[in-house]
Design a protein around this motif. Structure first.
Motif, PDB file in Angstrom:
ATOM      1  N   PRO D  30       0.345 -17.977 -12.652  1.00 48.01           N
ATOM      2  CA  PRO D  30      -0.089 -18.724 -11.264  1.00 48.01           C
ATOM      3  C   PRO D  30       1.014 -18.415 -10.111  1.00 48.01           C
ATOM      4  O   PRO D  30       2.155 -17.740 -10.474  1.00 48.01           O
ATOM      5  CB  PRO D  30       0.367 -20.025 -11.653  1.00 48.01           C
ATOM      6  N   ARG D  31       0.650 -18.731  -8.886  1.00 47.01           N
ATOM      7  CA  ARG D  31       1.490 -18.479  -7.706  1.00 47.01           C
ATOM      8  C   ARG D  31       1.356 -19.503  -6.885  1.00 47.01           C
ATOM      9  O   ARG D  31      -0.067 -19.516  -5.817  1.00 47.01           O
ATOM     10  CB  ARG D  31       0.257 -17.211  -6.834  1.00 47.01           C
ATOM     11  N   ASN D  32       2.327 -20.148  -6.714  1.00 43.84           N
ATOM     12  CA  ASN D  32       2.159 -20.848  -5.717  1.00 43.84           C
ATOM     13  C   ASN D  32       3.637 -21.132  -4.698  1.00 43.84           C
ATOM     14  O   ASN D  32       4.564 -22.190  -6.013  1.00 43.84           O
ATOM     15  CB  ASN D  32       2.070 -22.543  -6.301  1.00 43.84           C
ATOM     16  N   PRO D  33       4.254 -19.945  -4.321  1.00 46.27           N
ATOM     17  CA  PRO D  33       5.045 -20.117  -3.793  1.00 46.27           C
ATOM     18  C   PRO D  33       5.700 -20.976  -3.069  1.00 46.27           C
ATOM     19  O   PRO D  33       4.582 -21.534  -2.293  1.00 46.27           O
ATOM     20  CB  PRO D  33       5.187 -18.392  -3.116  1.00 46.27           C
ATOM     21  N   THR D  34       7.073 -21.716  -2.964  1.00 45.61           N
ATOM     22  CA  THR D  34       7.631 -23.152  -2.184  1.00 45.61           C
ATOM     23  C   THR D  34       8.714 -22.299  -1.526  1.00 45.61           C
ATOM     24  O   THR D  34       9.427 -22.029  -1.598  1.00 45.61           O
ATOM     25  CB  THR D  34       7.605 -24.207  -2.606  1.00 45.61           C
ATOM     26  N   ALA D  35       9.376 -22.539  -0.430  1.00 41.54           N
ATOM     27  CA  ALA D  35      10.361 -21.912   0.530  1.00 41.54           C
ATOM     28  C   ALA D  35      11.523 -22.313  -0.442  1.00 41.54           C
ATOM     29  O   ALA D  35      12.736 -21.207  -0.535  1.00 41.54           O
ATOM     30  CB  ALA D  35      10.739 -23.591   1.955  1.00 41.54           C
ATOM     31  N   THR D  36      11.439 -23.430  -1.658  1.00 41.78           N
ATOM     32  CA  THR D  36      13.140 -23.918  -2.134  1.00 41.78           C
ATOM     33  C   THR D  36      13.084 -22.709  -3.802  1.00 41.78           C
ATOM     34  O   THR D  36      13.705 -21.746  -3.103  1.00 41.78           O
ATOM     35  CB  THR D  36      13.259 -25.612  -2.873  1.00 41.78           C
TER      36      THR D  36
END
Lengths: 162, 368, 101, 118
Positions: D30-36
């Protein structure tokens, strides 16, 4: 022949990365690419032993040393890559002339070249060792002095720094 | 036809190493569980757990890679994306490639062809192994740098310094063996070990070079960066060292690289010191026991026995490394470097000189 | 595989020229050192090519010595560079005009 | 050239499989990058910053230099080891001189304390 062209183009690409990339880490990796292709060319030219030694010493040791220094100094990509414009042009002209002269020289026929088959065992460890420990014994012993001086010099310089 | 056999050998060598790493991963889990009195991996099942038994090795052979491949590939925000990708790639390719020059059998005779059972029978294959081992450093150093994380970087620098320090001892141990058998070709060294000392004992390297065996084993384990030499990835100090910032399949490639290195060390120990594919007293036509008893065997059976012998030895030395890993505590970094430079290196040099004197003083000392 | 000797020699000329250009062009001393390595490698290629052409092992032996010299050169060169960096905080070759420590 | 062709085939196979392995998560995951998520991982502590300005003890660098020098020495040993029997005792003496000079180098760095890590 195809193999040679592929290898040659990769070698030149690596060399261009060394010269033109702003990030010294990429320069070092470009150097590895070129050195590796040079090793392949050694293997193509009946020097399998040298090809492997080239990888062991150059890629395995010398470039690692370069990378270490780049990383230990935390070098950033350079903002100003080049020398001033006139110097760059002068360098380009100089390098062009140099390359042209060398390439032209390489087409001059050689005396004693291409006398048919190579001697048996050419490029084997035995023949290399015979040459190294026979006719070229003195330079071989002197290299140990050279390496000794390098070690001592490095230690002395490193102490001056701290 | 020749081309077909060549390609087949290439594929066989590659499949051996690929499967071996996956099997080793499972053996390590179950082995560590055994040592620590746990059950270990036991949850893989099919059809939503309907099977009454768990699938054992399938845990790590199928389920684990599949799980890791479906994880998110996270690249830290400040990382160099290209180098972050490149590091696991250049870390594992030379290691895989090493197995192309390891002989896994003597010859296979099929329909008039005699095939040398080594994927790429290049001259000076000993040096090829060393060259590939020296290239493996790049995965560590680039991986540590590209992540742009201080801890990963520290792990990378530590790892590189450790690997290059022990590479010297590795090289010296191998030179001693080369000196004993007078060849740089692994297949030639393996063949030479088929001879007998005093007509009885197989001329294996372990009898000629016990010191080099110890050196190679220690240095090789340090190269593979596993306990007791796992300082580059010391969990309690550096998270996971140079591959802290890796996830999913990239991280699994780094883990795999560890096991490939274990397998390479085992393959080197087997080939240089324990006769490679040799079965004691087994020649190409069958067994020749010292008492004068001969048992003729078909060529194919001999070949299969030899390949089996190679795989068995390979597996034993992998298992020894796993045992060592789960038995010994981690070394301190200063001890590690001092051990490499002040102990192994001088011992290697002395061993080399003693070997050279033996080779020259006792003509019949080694079989050539 | 029989590569005519002109091809490796031509490649060596190209590598040497690129290296020479880099030495003039780049400011960073460390990259200049890498370019010197490129030039040394170009020379090695000619040595090996001509060794095969003339059937003389001396060419390959020379490569051995070039590699050794390169190793020594890099070891000392980078040590000097470290000292220079710690004094001037830069690797720009133009800033090292004065050699006085 | 046959062995080298096999080596090239091996290399191609290894490179392709390695590339597939390295890219598998990028393709399948999957690809859902978050800042953290994209911060560097330091066991939950606030990040201690990037690599900028981090400098290392010179010792690491010295180890690399020693490695370069002694690696060249070991490289000279390989062809020598193959032909020692033909060279005889003279060969042993030649190499003994070479190794002794570099052994002096090792002794020097040892005495100079360059191998100490404290």
């Amino acid at each position: 022949m195809i193999a040679f062209w592929v290898v040659a183009l990769l070698a030149i690409a690596g060399a261009l990365v060394v010269v033109l990339h702003r990030n010294p880490v990429y320069s070092a990796l470009g150097l590895v690419l070129t050195l590796f292709q040079v090793a392949v060319i050694f293997a193509l030219l009946e020097a399998p032993l040298l090809a492997l030694l080239q990888v062991i010493v150059y890629a395995g040791a010398i470039v690692v040393l370069f990378l270490f220094v780049i990383m230990l100094l935390a070098l950033e990509p350079e903002k100003r890559l080049a020398a001033p414009f006139p110097v760059a042009v002068a360098g380009l002209v100089l390098a062009g002339l140099l390359g042209f002269a060398l390439a032209a020289a390489s087409t001059v026929p050689l005396a004693g070249a291409g006398q048919g088959a190579l001697p048996a065992g050419f490029g084997s460890p035995e023949s290399l060792a015979a040459s190294l420990f026979g006719a070229h014994l003195l330079p071989f012993e002197l290299t140990s002095v050279l390496l000794l001086v390098a070690v001592v010099g490095a230690v002395v310089l490193a102490r001056r720094r701290s | 036809m020749e081309v077909f056999f060549s390609l087949a050998k290439v594929v066989v060598a590659f499949v051996i190493i690929l499967q071996l790493t996956l099997i080793l991963l499972w053996v390590e889990r179950k082995g560590s569980a055994l040592i620590q009195d746990r059950v270990g991996a036991n949850r893989a099942n099919l059809f939503g757990g309907l099977l009454p038994f768990n699938l054992g090795i399938v845990n790590t052979w199928m389920a684990d890679p599949l799980k890791l491949f479906h994880k998110e590939d996270i690249v830290p925000a400040d990382a160099d994306r290209f180098l972050h990708w490149l590091a696991p790639f250049v870390g594992i390719v030379p290691l895989f490639l090493t197995f192309a020059v390891i002989p896994f059998g003597d010859v296979l005779k099929v329909g008039g062809f005699t095939i040398d059972l080594v994927a790429a029978p290049i001259p000076a294959s000993v040096l090829f192994v060393l060259a590939m081992a020296s290239l493996a450093v790049y995965g560590v150093v680039i991986g540590g740098w590209a992540s742009n994380s201080r801890w990963a970087f520290l792990g990378g620098v530590r790892g590189t310094a450790q690997m290059i320090s022990y590479e010297l001892a590795l090289g010296l141990a191998i030179v001693s063996v080369v000196l004993t058998y007078g060849s740089l070709d692994l297949q030639a060294i393996a063949r030479a070990q088929g001879a007998l000392m005093w007509g009885v004992v197989p001329a294996w390297g372990v009898f000629y070079q016990p010191v080099a065996l110890v050196l190679l084993f220690i240095a090789g384990m340090a190269e593979s960066k596993r306990a007791p030499f796992d300082l580059p990835e010391a969990e309690s100090e550096l998270v996971a060292g140079f591959f802290t910032e890796y996830s999913g399949s990239k991280q699994s490639v780094f883990m795999m690289a560890d096991f490939v290195e274990v397998a390479i060390v085992a393959a080197l120990v087997t080939t240089l010191f324990f006769g490679g594919w040799q079965v004691p007293w087994l020649g190409r036509e069958g067994f020749h026991f010292p008492g004068g008893l001969d048992i003729a065997l078909p060529s194919l059976v001999v070949t299969l026995l030899q390949i089996g012998s190679f795989l068995l030895k390979l597996f034993i030395f992998c298992w020894v490394q796993i045992l060592v890993r789960w038995s010994l505590p981690r070394m301190r970094y200063d001890h590690l470097m001092a051990f490499g430079w002040k102990r192994l290196l001088p011992i290697g040099l002395v061993n080399l000189v003693v070997t050279a004197v033996f080779v020259l003083a006792f003509e019949g000392w080694t079989v050539r | 595989m029989n590569v005519p000797v002109e091809f490796p020699l031509g490649l060596a000329a190209a590598l040497f020229a690129i290296g020479a250009f880099g030495v003039v062009f780049r400011r960073s001393v460390i990259v200049v050192l890498m370019c010197v390595e490129l030039m040394l490698n170009a020379v090695n290629v000619t040595f090996v090519a001509l060794a095969r052409e003339l059937g003389a092992m001396a060419g390959q032996t020379a490569v051995f010595f070039v590699i050794t010299v390169a190793a020594a050169e890099v070891a000392v060169g980078l040590a000097i560079l470290l000292v220079a960096f710690s004094r001037r905080r830069t690797l720009d070759g133009d800033q090292f005009a004065s050699l006085r420590g | 050239m046959e062995p080298y062709a096999a080596l090239l085939a091996s290399f191609a196979l290894c490179a392709v499989v390695a590339a597939i392995l390295v890219c598998a998560s990028w393709i399948l995951g999957p690809r859902n990058p978050t800042a953290t998520k994209l911060e560097v991982f330091e066991t939950g502590n606030p990040s201690s910053g990037s690599l900028r300005g981090i400098r290392f003890p010179v010792k690491f660098y010295l180890v690399a230099i020693f490695f370069v020098v002694f690696d060249v020495e070991v490289v000279f040993l390989y062809p020598w080891a193959v032909v020692l029997r033909q060279l005889g005792w003279a060969g042993l003496v030649e190499m003994a001189v070479f190794v002794a000079i570099l052994g002096a180098g090792l002794a020097y760095v040892w005495k100079a304390g360059a191998l100490e890590w404290d």
